[in-house]
Design a protein around this motif. Structure first.
Motif, PDB file in Angstrom:
ATOM      1  N   MET A   1       0.853  -1.056  -0.061  1.00 57.37           N
ATOM      2  CA  MET A   1      -0.050   0.114  -0.027  1.00 57.37           C
ATOM      3  C   MET A   1       1.037   1.217   0.054  1.00 57.37           C
ATOM      4  SD  MET A   1      -2.875   1.375   2.714  1.00 57.37           S
ATOM      5  CE  MET A   1      -4.114   0.514   2.150  1.00 57.37           C
ATOM      6  N   LEU A   2       0.570   2.193  -0.816  1.00 56.43           N
ATOM      7  CA  LEU A   2       1.281   3.564  -0.857  1.00 56.43           C
ATOM      8  C   LEU A   2       1.189   4.160   0.558  1.00 56.43           C
ATOM      9  CD1 LEU A   2       0.265   4.898  -4.234  1.00 56.43           C
ATOM     10  CD2 LEU A   2       2.238   4.003  -3.769  1.00 56.43           C
ATOM     11  N   ILE A   3       2.142   4.931   0.919  1.00 51.85           N
ATOM     12  CA  ILE A   3       2.197   5.408   2.233  1.00 51.85           C
ATOM     13  C   ILE A   3       1.057   6.593   2.380  1.00 51.85           C
ATOM     14  CG2 ILE A   3       3.535   6.986   3.734  1.00 51.85           C
ATOM     15  CD1 ILE A   3       6.015   5.535   2.751  1.00 51.85           C
ATOM     16  N   LYS A   4       0.892   7.169   1.462  1.00 52.81           N
ATOM     17  CA  LYS A   4      -0.060   8.386   1.355  1.00 52.81           C
ATOM     18  C   LYS A   4      -1.306   7.645   1.425  1.00 52.81           C
ATOM     19  CE  LYS A   4      -2.468  11.771  -1.547  1.00 52.81           C
ATOM     20  NZ  LYS A   4      -3.753  11.659  -0.813  1.00 52.81           N
ATOM     21  N   ASP A   5      -1.693   6.472   1.067  1.00 49.55           N
ATOM     22  CA  ASP A   5      -3.045   5.895   1.009  1.00 49.55           C
ATOM     23  C   ASP A   5      -3.164   5.393   2.477  1.00 49.55           C
ATOM     24  OD1 ASP A   5      -3.866   6.321  -1.676  1.00 49.55           O
ATOM     25  OD2 ASP A   5      -3.039   4.323  -2.001  1.00 49.55           O
ATOM     26  N   LEU A   6      -2.064   4.832   3.326  1.00 49.64           N
ATOM     27  CA  LEU A   6      -2.097   4.381   4.456  1.00 49.64           C
ATOM     28  C   LEU A   6      -2.471   5.769   5.301  1.00 49.64           C
ATOM     29  CD1 LEU A   6      -1.481   2.365   6.637  1.00 49.64           C
ATOM     30  CD2 LEU A   6       1.043   2.963   6.470  1.00 49.64           C
ATOM     31  N   VAL A   7      -1.869   6.909   5.162  1.00 53.68           N
ATOM     32  CA  VAL A   7      -2.171   7.726   5.966  1.00 53.68           C
ATOM     33  C   VAL A   7      -3.366   8.311   5.904  1.00 53.68           C
ATOM     34  CG1 VAL A   7      -1.695  10.556   6.248  1.00 53.68           C
ATOM     35  CG2 VAL A   7       0.174   8.885   6.055  1.00 53.68           C
ATOM     36  N   ASP A  46       6.137   2.821  -0.637  1.00 53.47           N
ATOM     37  CA  ASP A  46       5.433   1.833  -0.124  1.00 53.47           C
ATOM     38  C   ASP A  46       5.446   1.654   1.189  1.00 53.47           C
ATOM     39  OD1 ASP A  46       5.538  -1.550   0.255  1.00 53.47           O
ATOM     40  OD2 ASP A  46       3.974  -0.809  -1.088  1.00 53.47           O
ATOM     41  N   SER A  47       4.363   1.319   1.946  1.00 47.61           N
ATOM     42  CA  SER A  47       4.335   1.336   3.287  1.00 47.61           C
ATOM     43  C   SER A  47       5.246   0.152   3.847  1.00 47.61           C
ATOM     44  CB  SER A  47       3.021   0.948   3.897  1.00 47.61           C
ATOM     45  OG  SER A  47       2.554  -0.208   3.380  1.00 47.61           O
ATOM     46  N   ASN A  48       5.554  -0.885   3.088  1.00 51.31           N
ATOM     47  CA  ASN A  48       6.404  -2.040   3.440  1.00 51.31           C
ATOM     48  C   ASN A  48       7.906  -1.439   3.437  1.00 51.31           C
ATOM     49  OD1 ASN A  48       4.763  -4.112   4.208  1.00 51.31           O
ATOM     50  ND2 ASN A  48       4.365  -4.175   1.881  1.00 51.31           N
ATOM     51  N   SER A  49       8.145  -0.331   2.801  1.00 52.13           N
ATOM     52  CA  SER A  49       9.559   0.506   3.092  1.00 52.13           C
ATOM     53  C   SER A  49       9.779   0.943   4.169  1.00 52.13           C
ATOM     54  CB  SER A  49       9.766   1.146   1.665  1.00 52.13           C
ATOM     55  OG  SER A  49       9.578   0.465   0.552  1.00 52.13           O
ATOM     56  N   LEU A  50       8.661   1.195   5.038  1.00 58.33           N
ATOM     57  CA  LEU A  50       9.101   1.961   6.174  1.00 58.33           C
ATOM     58  C   LEU A  50       9.726   1.076   7.329  1.00 58.33           C
ATOM     59  CD1 LEU A  50       5.506   3.679   6.877  1.00 58.33           C
ATOM     60  CD2 LEU A  50       7.720   4.714   6.008  1.00 58.33           C
ATOM     61  N   ASN A  51      10.696   1.716   7.883  1.00 63.01           N
ATOM     62  CA  ASN A  51      11.348   1.028   8.787  1.00 63.01           C
ATOM     63  C   ASN A  51      11.902   2.150  10.042  1.00 63.01           C
ATOM     64  OD1 ASN A  51      14.063   1.906   7.997  1.00 63.01           O
ATOM     65  ND2 ASN A  51      13.917   0.322   6.369  1.00 63.01           N
ATOM     66  N   ILE A  52      12.862   1.723  10.826  1.00 65.86           N
ATOM     67  CA  ILE A  52      13.200   2.714  12.151  1.00 65.86           C
ATOM     68  C   ILE A  52      14.331   3.472  11.182  1.00 65.86           C
ATOM     69  CG2 ILE A  52      15.048   0.988  12.697  1.00 65.86           C
ATOM     70  CD1 ILE A  52      12.821   3.374  15.002  1.00 65.86           C
ATOM     71  N   LYS A  53      15.048   2.967  10.390  1.00 69.92           N
ATOM     72  CA  LYS A  53      16.080   3.842   9.614  1.00 69.92           C
ATOM     73  C   LYS A  53      15.332   5.154   8.937  1.00 69.92           C
ATOM     74  CE  LYS A  53      19.536   0.508   9.109  1.00 69.92           C
ATOM     75  NZ  LYS A  53      20.416  -0.069   7.874  1.00 69.92           N
ATOM     76  N   VAL A  54      14.367   4.739   8.337  1.00 69.52           N
ATOM     77  CA  VAL A  54      13.605   6.038   7.667  1.00 69.52           C
ATOM     78  C   VAL A  54      13.175   6.958   8.643  1.00 69.52           C
ATOM     79  CG1 VAL A  54      11.653   6.472   6.037  1.00 69.52           C
ATOM     80  CG2 VAL A  54      13.166   4.424   5.786  1.00 69.52           C
ATOM     81  N   ILE A  55      12.525   6.351   9.724  1.00 66.93           N
ATOM     82  CA  ILE A  55      12.076   7.378  10.855  1.00 66.93           C
ATOM     83  C   ILE A  55      12.946   8.191  11.331  1.00 66.93           C
ATOM     84  CG2 ILE A  55      10.885   7.352  12.776  1.00 66.93           C
ATOM     85  CD1 ILE A  55       9.249   4.972  11.856  1.00 66.93           C
ATOM     86  N   LYS A  56      14.272   7.628  11.819  1.00 62.18           N
ATOM     87  CA  LYS A  56      15.095   7.990  12.319  1.00 62.18           C
ATOM     88  C   LYS A  56      15.928   9.369  11.470  1.00 62.18           C
ATOM     89  CE  LYS A  56      16.931   4.885  15.748  1.00 62.18           C
ATOM     90  NZ  LYS A  56      17.883   3.827  16.119  1.00 62.18           N
TER      91      LYS A  56
END
Length: 94
Positions: A1-7, A46-56
């Motif tokens: 799922m796209l991050i935008k759609d998830l939001v 893609d939401s599956n690409s989200l991880n702690i490194k991206v957030i940090k």
């Protein structure tokens, strides 16, 4: 799922299920859309690409742009809620 759609789905759930106030939703929207813009800048869609490194890296980016600790905490809280929502709804995996 796209991050935008998830939001979009997350914000809809905050309105319909949790009944957050319009001002709270607006704050979450602003914070999460700044995160989306950051992700798009680095081709993370893609939401599956989200991880702690991206957030940090996002928080580090904000810190370098002189955001206050209060703003960083608020943005992190919005992202934390988004990730929990995604995990509960099987949109991302541990």
């Amino acid at each position: 799922m796209l991050i935008k759609d998830l939001v979009d789905n997350y914000l809809s759930s905050l309105v319909s299920i949790k009944r957050y106030s319009p001002n709270t939703i607006l704050g979450y929207r602003v914070d999460l859309f700044s995160f989306i813009e950051y992700c798009n800048k680095y081709s993370i869609y893609d939401s599956n690409s989200l991880n702690i490194k991206v957030i940090k890296r996002f928080l580090f980016f904000l810190g370098n742009n002189k955001y206050s600790n209060t703003s960083l905490s608020r943005k992190l809280s919005a992202i934390r809620g988004l990730v929990k929502f995604a995990f509960r709804n099987n949109e991302i995996y541990a």
